[in-house]
Design a protein around this motif. Sequence first.
Motif, PDB file in Angstrom:
ATOM      1  N   GLU A 166       0.857  -1.184   0.000  1.00 40.17           N
ATOM      2  CA  GLU A 166       0.000   0.000   0.000  1.00 40.17           C
ATOM      3  C   GLU A 166       0.897   1.240   0.000  1.00 40.17           C
ATOM      4  OE1 GLU A 166      -3.576   2.047  -0.049  1.00 40.17           O
ATOM      5  OE2 GLU A 166      -3.334  -0.128  -0.094  1.00 40.17           O
ATOM      6  N   LYS A 167       0.809   2.060  -1.027  1.00 44.19           N
ATOM      7  CA  LYS A 167       1.684   3.223  -1.163  1.00 44.19           C
ATOM      8  C   LYS A 167       1.125   4.385  -0.357  1.00 44.19           C
ATOM      9  CE  LYS A 167       3.030   1.615  -5.692  1.00 44.19           C
ATOM     10  NZ  LYS A 167       2.940   1.826  -7.130  1.00 44.19           N
ATOM     11  N   SER A 168       1.967   4.963   0.497  1.00 41.13           N
ATOM     12  CA  SER A 168       1.527   6.020   1.397  1.00 41.13           C
ATOM     13  C   SER A 168       2.162   7.381   1.084  1.00 41.13           C
ATOM     14  CB  SER A 168       1.847   5.628   2.836  1.00 41.13           C
ATOM     15  OG  SER A 168       1.467   6.637   3.728  1.00 41.13           O
ATOM     16  N   PHE A 169       3.486   7.402   0.942  1.00 41.49           N
ATOM     17  CA  PHE A 169       4.178   8.662   0.678  1.00 41.49           C
ATOM     18  C   PHE A 169       5.430   8.395  -0.150  1.00 41.49           C
ATOM     19  CE2 PHE A 169       5.999   6.962   4.523  1.00 41.49           C
ATOM     20  CZ  PHE A 169       7.335   7.305   4.479  1.00 41.49           C
ATOM     21  N   TYR A 170       5.992   9.461  -0.698  1.00 40.76           N
ATOM     22  CA  TYR A 170       7.165   9.303  -1.571  1.00 40.76           C
ATOM     23  C   TYR A 170       8.065  10.530  -1.498  1.00 40.76           C
ATOM     24  CZ  TYR A 170       5.165  12.525  -4.997  1.00 40.76           C
ATOM     25  OH  TYR A 170       4.670  13.643  -5.618  1.00 40.76           O
ATOM     26  N   TYR A 171       9.269  10.328  -1.997  1.00 45.29           N
ATOM     27  CA  TYR A 171      10.240  11.401  -2.193  1.00 45.29           C
ATOM     28  C   TYR A 171      10.695  11.333  -3.643  1.00 45.29           C
ATOM     29  CZ  TYR A 171      10.705  11.699   2.888  1.00 45.29           C
ATOM     30  OH  TYR A 171      10.463  11.853   4.228  1.00 45.29           O
ATOM     31  N   HIS A 213      13.459   8.117  10.881  1.00 44.40           N
ATOM     32  CA  HIS A 213      14.734   7.761  10.237  1.00 44.40           C
ATOM     33  C   HIS A 213      14.695   8.114   8.751  1.00 44.40           C
ATOM     34  CE1 HIS A 213      16.475   5.825  13.692  1.00 44.40           C
ATOM     35  NE2 HIS A 213      15.439   5.012  13.817  1.00 44.40           N
ATOM     36  N   VAL A 214      13.579   7.822   8.107  1.00 46.57           N
ATOM     37  CA  VAL A 214      13.421   8.137   6.683  1.00 46.57           C
ATOM     38  C   VAL A 214      13.458   9.655   6.486  1.00 46.57           C
ATOM     39  CG1 VAL A 214      11.843   8.025   4.710  1.00 46.57           C
ATOM     40  CG2 VAL A 214      12.146   6.025   6.182  1.00 46.57           C
ATOM     41  N   ARG A 215      12.738  10.384   7.323  1.00 44.52           N
ATOM     42  CA  ARG A 215      12.695  11.845   7.228  1.00 44.52           C
ATOM     43  C   ARG A 215      14.088  12.441   7.391  1.00 44.52           C
ATOM     44  NH1 ARG A 215      12.464  15.400  11.039  1.00 44.52           N
ATOM     45  NH2 ARG A 215      11.876  13.886  12.636  1.00 44.52           N
ATOM     46  N   GLU A 216      14.861  11.915   8.323  1.00 41.06           N
ATOM     47  CA  GLU A 216      16.237  12.395   8.519  1.00 41.06           C
ATOM     48  C   GLU A 216      17.115  12.093   7.308  1.00 41.06           C
ATOM     49  OE1 GLU A 216      17.946  11.076  12.196  1.00 41.06           O
ATOM     50  OE2 GLU A 216      16.209  11.756  13.356  1.00 41.06           O
ATOM     51  N   LEU A 217      16.945  10.904   6.734  1.00 43.81           N
ATOM     52  CA  LEU A 217      17.735  10.520   5.566  1.00 43.81           C
ATOM     53  C   LEU A 217      17.468  11.452   4.386  1.00 43.81           C
ATOM     54  CD1 LEU A 217      19.633   8.480   4.135  1.00 43.81           C
ATOM     55  CD2 LEU A 217      17.582   7.137   3.606  1.00 43.81           C
ATOM     56  N   PHE A 218      16.191  11.809   4.175  1.00 40.03           N
ATOM     57  CA  PHE A 218      15.820  12.639   3.031  1.00 40.03           C
ATOM     58  C   PHE A 218      15.811  14.131   3.343  1.00 40.03           C
ATOM     59  CE2 PHE A 218      14.366   8.501   1.719  1.00 40.03           C
ATOM     60  CZ  PHE A 218      14.600   8.501   0.351  1.00 40.03           C
ATOM     61  N   GLY A 219      15.979  14.491   4.603  1.00 34.13           N
ATOM     62  CA  GLY A 219      16.043  15.905   4.967  1.00 34.13           C
ATOM     63  C   GLY A 219      14.706  16.611   5.000  1.00 34.13           C
ATOM     64  N   GLY A 220      13.636  15.886   5.227  1.00 35.33           N
ATOM     65  CA  GLY A 220      12.315  16.524   5.312  1.00 35.33           C
ATOM     66  C   GLY A 220      11.202  15.501   5.172  1.00 35.33           C
ATOM     67  N   HIS A 221       9.986  16.019   5.193  1.00 36.45           N
ATOM     68  CA  HIS A 221       8.813  15.154   5.090  1.00 36.45           C
ATOM     69  C   HIS A 221       8.565  14.732   3.641  1.00 36.45           C
ATOM     70  CE1 HIS A 221       7.594  15.634   9.248  1.00 36.45           C
ATOM     71  NE2 HIS A 221       7.846  16.927   9.130  1.00 36.45           N
ATOM     72  N   GLY A 222       8.036  13.528   3.482  1.00 33.45           N
ATOM     73  CA  GLY A 222       7.671  13.040   2.162  1.00 33.45           C
ATOM     74  C   GLY A 222       6.356  13.629   1.694  1.00 33.45           C
ATOM     75  N   LEU A 223       6.052  13.390   0.434  1.00 35.73           N
ATOM     76  CA  LEU A 223       4.792  13.848  -0.159  1.00 35.73           C
ATOM     77  C   LEU A 223       3.793  12.693  -0.149  1.00 35.73           C
ATOM     78  CD1 LEU A 223       6.339  15.659  -3.243  1.00 35.73           C
ATOM     79  CD2 LEU A 223       5.513  16.708  -1.121  1.00 35.73           C
ATOM     80  N   ARG A 224       2.533  13.005   0.120  1.00 35.69           N
ATOM     81  CA  ARG A 224       1.480  12.003   0.131  1.00 35.69           C
ATOM     82  C   ARG A 224       1.353  11.405  -1.262  1.00 35.69           C
ATOM     83  NH1 ARG A 224      -0.679   8.771   3.410  1.00 35.69           N
ATOM     84  NH2 ARG A 224      -0.751  10.372   4.981  1.00 35.69           N
ATOM     85  N   TYR A 225       1.300  10.064  -1.343  1.00 37.33           N
ATOM     86  CA  TYR A 225       1.141   9.384  -2.625  1.00 37.33           C
ATOM     87  C   TYR A 225      -0.322   9.535  -3.068  1.00 37.33           C
ATOM     88  CZ  TYR A 225       1.990   6.005  -6.299  1.00 37.33           C
ATOM     89  OH  TYR A 225       2.137   5.413  -7.513  1.00 37.33           O
ATOM     90  N   PRO A 226      -0.560  10.029  -4.280  1.00 40.35           N
ATOM     91  CA  PRO A 226      -1.947  10.223  -4.738  1.00 40.35           C
ATOM     92  C   PRO A 226      -2.709   8.890  -4.837  1.00 40.35           C
ATOM     93  CG  PRO A 226      -0.354  11.174  -6.274  1.00 40.35           C
ATOM     94  CD  PRO A 226       0.414  10.401  -5.267  1.00 40.35           C
ATOM     95  N   GLN A 227      -3.953   8.928  -4.454  1.00 41.45           N
ATOM     96  CA  GLN A 227      -4.794   7.720  -4.519  1.00 41.45           C
ATOM     97  C   GLN A 227      -5.401   7.511  -5.881  1.00 41.45           C
ATOM     98  OE1 GLN A 227      -4.677   5.574  -2.047  1.00 41.45           O
ATOM     99  NE2 GLN A 227      -3.384   6.997  -0.965  1.00 41.45           N
TER     100      GLN A 227
END
Length: 72
Positions: free
Chosen positions: A2-7, A58-72
């Motif tokens: 289930e896809k939730s968010f992405y970078y 941990h993911v947020r720290e790796l990418f340097g910010g919040h991810g974007l919501r994956y469109p439904q």
Amino acid sequence: MEKSFYYSVPWSEISYLKETLTSMEIPFVIEQTSEKLSLEEGEVAIVFPDMHVRVYNHVRELFGGHGLRYPQ
């Protein structure tokens, strides 16, 4: 998955990010093209499922910010 968010990230960073996420045992998929996502030329999306807040931090720290919501 289930896809939730992405970078969206440049191709040049994929090797490092893939290796790091795999070593941390964090589930993800890489999407090169998608009608749902607006990726710039030379970018790909690293897509994640819903996850525990501690793992997300941990993911947020790796990418340097919040991810974007994956469109439904």
